[in-house]
Design an enzyme around this catalytic site. Structure first.
Site, PDB file in Angstrom:
ATOM      1  N   ALA A  10     -12.822   2.825   5.967  1.00  0.00           N
ATOM      2  CA  ALA A  10     -13.116   1.401   5.835  1.00  0.00           C
ATOM      3  C   ALA A  10     -11.881   0.523   5.985  1.00  0.00           C
ATOM      4  CB  ALA A  10     -13.783   1.120   4.483  1.00  0.00           C
ATOM      5  N   MET A  13      -6.356   1.049   9.376  1.00  0.00           N
ATOM      6  CA  MET A  13      -5.938   2.230  10.108  1.00  0.00           C
ATOM      7  C   MET A  13      -7.119   3.140  10.391  1.00  0.00           C
ATOM      8  SD  MET A  13      -3.133   3.316  11.406  1.00  0.00           S
ATOM      9  CE  MET A  13      -3.411   4.537  12.680  1.00  0.00           C
ATOM     10  N   MET A 125       3.102   9.018  13.492  1.00  0.00           N
ATOM     11  CA  MET A 125       2.405   9.756  14.536  1.00  0.00           C
ATOM     12  C   MET A 125       2.720   9.261  15.941  1.00  0.00           C
ATOM     13  SD  MET A 125       0.438  12.018  12.954  1.00  0.00           S
ATOM     14  CE  MET A 125       0.040  12.339  11.221  1.00  0.00           C
ATOM     15  N   HIS A 155       8.483  -4.048   7.902  1.00  0.00           N
ATOM     16  CA  HIS A 155       7.040  -3.836   7.917  1.00  0.00           C
ATOM     17  C   HIS A 155       6.315  -5.043   7.319  1.00  0.00           C
ATOM     18  CE1 HIS A 155       8.036   0.428   8.639  1.00  0.00           C
ATOM     19  NE2 HIS A 155       6.798   0.534   9.091  1.00  0.00           N
ATOM     20  N   LYS A 159       2.723  -3.407   2.807  1.00  0.00           N
ATOM     21  CA  LYS A 159       3.167  -2.012   2.702  1.00  0.00           C
ATOM     22  C   LYS A 159       3.699  -1.747   1.300  1.00  0.00           C
ATOM     23  CE  LYS A 159       5.984   1.509   5.020  1.00  0.00           C
ATOM     24  NZ  LYS A 159       4.846   2.453   5.063  1.00  0.00           N
TER      25      LYS A 159
END
Length: 267
Positions: A10, A13, A125, A155, A159
């Site tokens: 939800a 990301m 990633m 950022h 975060k």
């Protein structure tokens, strides 16, 4: 067809990962998971990904979602990720973890839990960032002891961990290349009359604000010259695509903890 389930389905990301799964051949979304009580539990996971209805509802039943997948992708928090890793181990399912902020003790626990299943655990990633990890080691070794090292990361204001997991990994890579212990040489705070920087320290500086997806710069500062290596993320899609690539790789990997260097064949 590799069946992938997404934890945090939800969230922002989670939605991008589901969209990436939808765009990738050889994989399919088998389950979507979020915390009990989340208002989107029960709704179709495709809506959060901008896909419309895809026939996979968001569930709060971890065991059921894990049982129905080949690989679970998890971008949450260390505490949640460790619980998910434990359940994946019970069901003998692979997992991809992109959460950041793990303590050394939590990393050790993750390695213990992954003794019998394959787990890709990586703070970033992105293909580009992982190329930076590899290049940083070479740059540090070549420049050697004559250059001071400083790392600055930026950022978005939401975060929660600081410095970012990517910045920490960059610091670890540089420290290892120079024969230093990152945990001893990382300097997170300078204020007032703090004295001259030591020769071995690696400065770690953090910026938080707005909607910055992620920026990292490693400075190698010598006398009369400076080398900078910078990576800027423009969207979260590189993380989501990377996680799906990792899921395809880890589905047939041997048990143990792996990272994106393994996935991309950079070792």
């Amino acid at each position: 067809m590799i069946k992938i389930a997404v934890c945090g389905a939800a969230g922002r990301m989670g939605g991008r990962i589901i969209a990436a799964i939808n765009e990738t051949e050889g994989v399919e979304l088998s389950g979507a998971l979020d915390r009990p009580g989340h208002p989107m539990v029960g709704q179709d996971a495709g809506y959060n990904a901008g896909l419309g209805a895809i026939g996979v509802p968001i569930s709060d039943d971890l065991n059921a979602v894990v049982a129905g997948c080949d690989v679970l992708i998890d971008f949450t928090t260390p505490k949640v990720s460790l619980k998910n890793l434990e359940v994946c181990a019970l069901h003998k399912k692979a997992i991809v973890i992109g959460s950041t902020g793990f303590t050394p003790e939590e990393r050790a626990l993750a390695a213990e839990l992954a003794r019998e299943i394959p787990a890709v655990i990586a703070p970033n990633m992105s293909v580009g960032v992982n190329v930076c990890f590899k290049v940083l080691a070479d740059v540090a070794k070549i420049l050697g002891e004559d250059f001071d090292v400083e790392i600055v990361e930026a950022h978005h204001k939401m975060k929660k961990d600081s410095p970012s997991g990517t910045a920490v990994r960059m610091g670890e890579v540089v420290a290892n290349a120079l024969g230093r212990d990152y945990n001893k040489v990382a300097n997170f705070h300078r204020e007032g009359i703090c004295g001259e920087r030591t020769h071995e320290e690696i400065g770690m500086q953090t910026i938080r604000g707005g909607d910055i997806v992620g920026e990292h710069t490693v400075y190698f500062i010598g006398m009369g010259e400076r080398v900078e290596l910078t990576h800027r993320a423009h969207t979260r899609d590189m993380f989501s695509r990377g996680s799906v690539r990792a899921a395809k790789w880890v589905a047939t990997a041997k048990p143990g903890v792996w990272d994106m260097q393994d996935v991309l064949g950079l070792r």
